[in-house]
Scaffold this motif. Structure first.
Motif, PDB file in Angstrom:
ATOM      1  N   VAL A  74       0.859  -1.182   0.000  1.00 24.64           N
ATOM      2  CA  VAL A  74       0.000   0.000   0.000  1.00 24.64           C
ATOM      3  C   VAL A  74       0.897   1.235   0.000  1.00 24.64           C
ATOM      4  N   VAL A  75       0.709   2.127  -0.995  1.00 21.97           N
ATOM      5  CA  VAL A  75       1.548   3.317  -1.089  1.00 21.97           C
ATOM      6  C   VAL A  75       1.009   4.484  -0.277  1.00 21.97           C
ATOM      7  N   GLN A  76      -0.293   4.518  -0.020  1.00 21.90           N
ATOM      8  CA  GLN A  76      -0.917   5.572   0.782  1.00 21.90           C
ATOM      9  C   GLN A  76      -2.177   5.001   1.428  1.00 21.90           C
ATOM     10  N   SER A  77      -2.550   5.578   2.564  1.00 15.25           N
ATOM     11  CA  SER A  77      -3.803   5.199   3.233  1.00 15.25           C
ATOM     12  C   SER A  77      -4.614   6.456   3.491  1.00 15.25           C
ATOM     13  N   PHE A  78      -5.934   6.354   3.314  1.00 16.43           N
ATOM     14  CA  PHE A  78      -6.836   7.488   3.475  1.00 16.43           C
ATOM     15  C   PHE A  78      -8.052   7.049   4.283  1.00 16.43           C
ATOM     16  N   SER A  79      -8.624   7.988   5.010  1.00 16.79           N
ATOM     17  CA  SER A  79      -9.808   7.670   5.793  1.00 16.79           C
ATOM     18  C   SER A  79     -11.080   7.745   4.964  1.00 16.79           C
ATOM     19  N   SER A  80     -11.041   8.473   3.827  1.00 14.79           N
ATOM     20  CA  SER A  80     -12.245   8.602   3.001  1.00 14.79           C
ATOM     21  C   SER A  80     -11.887   8.631   1.521  1.00 14.79           C
ATOM     22  N   MET A  81     -12.883   8.338   0.683  1.00 15.81           N
ATOM     23  CA  MET A  81     -12.676   8.375  -0.758  1.00 15.81           C
ATOM     24  C   MET A  81     -12.390   9.803  -1.229  1.00 15.81           C
ATOM     25  N   SER A  82     -13.031  10.797  -0.616  1.00 14.97           N
ATOM     26  CA  SER A  82     -12.780  12.176  -1.034  1.00 14.97           C
ATOM     27  C   SER A  82     -11.333  12.572  -0.753  1.00 14.97           C
ATOM     28  N   GLU A  83     -10.795  12.134   0.370  1.00 15.30           N
ATOM     29  CA  GLU A  83      -9.393  12.407   0.693  1.00 15.30           C
ATOM     30  C   GLU A  83      -8.470  11.713  -0.318  1.00 15.30           C
ATOM     31  N   ALA A  84      -8.774  10.475  -0.672  1.00 13.22           N
ATOM     32  CA  ALA A  84      -7.969   9.729  -1.637  1.00 13.22           C
ATOM     33  C   ALA A  84      -8.038  10.373  -3.022  1.00 13.22           C
ATOM     34  N   THR A  85      -9.233  10.784  -3.426  1.00 14.92           N
ATOM     35  CA  THR A  85      -9.401  11.413  -4.738  1.00 14.92           C
ATOM     36  C   THR A  85      -8.654  12.743  -4.800  1.00 14.92           C
ATOM     37  N   GLU A  86      -8.705  13.499  -3.731  1.00 12.35           N
ATOM     38  CA  GLU A  86      -7.972  14.775  -3.674  1.00 12.35           C
ATOM     39  C   GLU A  86      -6.469  14.522  -3.814  1.00 12.35           C
ATOM     40  N   TRP A  87      -5.956  13.522  -3.117  1.00 11.69           N
ATOM     41  CA  TRP A  87      -4.542  13.164  -3.226  1.00 11.69           C
ATOM     42  C   TRP A  87      -4.201  12.745  -4.649  1.00 11.69           C
ATOM     43  N   LEU A  88      -5.060  11.918  -5.246  1.00 13.78           N
ATOM     44  CA  LEU A  88      -4.806  11.423  -6.592  1.00 13.78           C
ATOM     45  C   LEU A  88      -4.752  12.574  -7.601  1.00 13.78           C
ATOM     46  N   ARG A  89      -5.669  13.523  -7.491  1.00 15.70           N
ATOM     47  CA  ARG A  89      -5.682  14.677  -8.404  1.00 15.70           C
ATOM     48  C   ARG A  89      -4.437  15.543  -8.247  1.00 15.70           C
ATOM     49  N   ALA A  90      -3.843  15.553  -7.061  1.00 13.61           N
ATOM     50  CA  ALA A  90      -2.662  16.381  -6.805  1.00 13.61           C
ATOM     51  C   ALA A  90      -1.371  15.742  -7.322  1.00 13.61           C
ATOM     52  N   GLN A  91      -1.431  14.477  -7.724  1.00 17.41           N
ATOM     53  CA  GLN A  91      -0.234  13.779  -8.195  1.00 17.41           C
ATOM     54  C   GLN A  91       0.095  14.194  -9.625  1.00 17.41           C
ATOM     55  N   GLN A  92       1.332  14.580  -9.856  1.00 16.07           N
ATOM     56  CA  GLN A  92       1.760  14.932 -11.213  1.00 16.07           C
ATOM     57  C   GLN A  92       1.820  13.685 -12.100  1.00 16.07           C
ATOM     58  N   ASP A  93       2.308  12.596 -11.541  1.00 21.43           N
ATOM     59  CA  ASP A  93       2.445  11.343 -12.294  1.00 21.43           C
ATOM     60  C   ASP A  93       2.016  10.197 -11.376  1.00 21.43           C
ATOM     61  N   PRO A  94       0.699   9.951 -11.273  1.00 22.26           N
ATOM     62  CA  PRO A  94       0.224   8.914 -10.351  1.00 22.26           C
ATOM     63  C   PRO A  94       0.844   7.551 -10.657  1.00 22.26           C
ATOM     64  N   PRO A  95       1.127   6.769  -9.632  1.00 24.02           N
ATOM     65  CA  PRO A  95       1.727   5.448  -9.830  1.00 24.02           C
ATOM     66  C   PRO A  95       0.689   4.432 -10.318  1.00 24.02           C
ATOM     67  N   TYR A  96       0.556   4.286 -11.633  1.00 24.85           N
ATOM     68  CA  TYR A  96      -0.436   3.396 -12.231  1.00 24.85           C
ATOM     69  C   TYR A  96      -0.323   1.987 -11.657  1.00 24.85           C
ATOM     70  N   GLY A  97      -1.461   1.448 -11.239  1.00 29.60           N
ATOM     71  CA  GLY A  97      -1.509   0.083 -10.731  1.00 29.60           C
ATOM     72  C   GLY A  97      -1.133  -0.064  -9.270  1.00 29.60           C
ATOM     73  N   ALA A  98      -0.683   1.021  -8.647  1.00 31.18           N
ATOM     74  CA  ALA A  98      -0.310   0.951  -7.226  1.00 31.18           C
ATOM     75  C   ALA A  98      -1.567   0.772  -6.376  1.00 31.18           C
ATOM     76  N   THR A  99      -1.374   0.265  -5.187  1.00 29.91           N
ATOM     77  CA  THR A  99      -2.482   0.037  -4.266  1.00 29.91           C
ATOM     78  C   THR A  99      -2.508   1.137  -3.206  1.00 29.91           C
ATOM     79  N   VAL A 100      -3.694   1.708  -3.015  1.00 32.40           N
ATOM     80  CA  VAL A 100      -3.929   2.639  -1.904  1.00 32.40           C
ATOM     81  C   VAL A 100      -5.044   2.042  -1.059  1.00 32.40           C
ATOM     82  N   GLU A 101      -5.101   2.455   0.185  1.00 27.97           N
ATOM     83  CA  GLU A 101      -6.131   1.959   1.083  1.00 27.97           C
ATOM     84  C   GLU A 101      -7.088   3.112   1.389  1.00 27.97           C
TER      85      GLU A 101
END
Length: 134
Positions: A74-101
């Motif tokens: 797991v590369v990152q853990s989030f308490s909510s989907m909105s928090e995870a989505t916000e993090w994902l949008r902020a990534q310049q080059d998201p790690p395709y196929g990586a696992t987040v919780e």
């Protein structure tokens, strides 16, 4: 991705691999389909290099060759989907196929189009092996 240059730089030699693939593709004992598959693999390696992702590919190979625990890390853990989505949008080059919780459930980072990234529910992760926990 983290770098272990001593491993990443020596574990995969692109030019040698491409030379071997070219030789295999032209062996007379190959079927047309086998030759096409080998050519596609070589073209995929050229594509990875053109994208500037060869070091990431080397890291992927290093992780892939290790035990399954590193492939599902797991590369990152989030308490909510909105928090995870916000993090994902902020990534310049998201790690395709990586696992987040997200809220304790695993999700894979995926891409639909060039700049459309999203999270997909993933199968449950195996329990960490003894000594793998941070």
């Amino acid at each position: 991705m983290s770098r272990d240059e001593s491993v990443a730089s020596t574990s995969f030699k692109l030019e040698e691999t491409l030379k071997e693939l070219e030789g295999l593709a032209h062996e007379e004992s190959r079927t047309r389909e086998q030759g096409a598959a080998i050519e596609s693999a070589a073209k995929a390696l050229h594509f990875i290099r053109r994208l500037g992702k060869l070091d990431d590919f080397r890291d992927y190979l290093r992780d892939f060759d290790r035990d399954t625990g590193s492939a599902t890390r797991v590369v990152q853990s989030f308490s909510s989907m909105s928090e995870a989505t916000e993090w994902l949008r902020a990534q310049q080059d998201p790690p395709y196929g990586a696992t987040v919780e997200v809220a304790g459930l695993p999700h894979l980072i995926a891409r639909q189009r060039a700049d459309t990234w999203f999270l997909v529910p993933a199968p449950s992760l195996p329990p960490p092996a003894p000594g793998d926990e941070p």
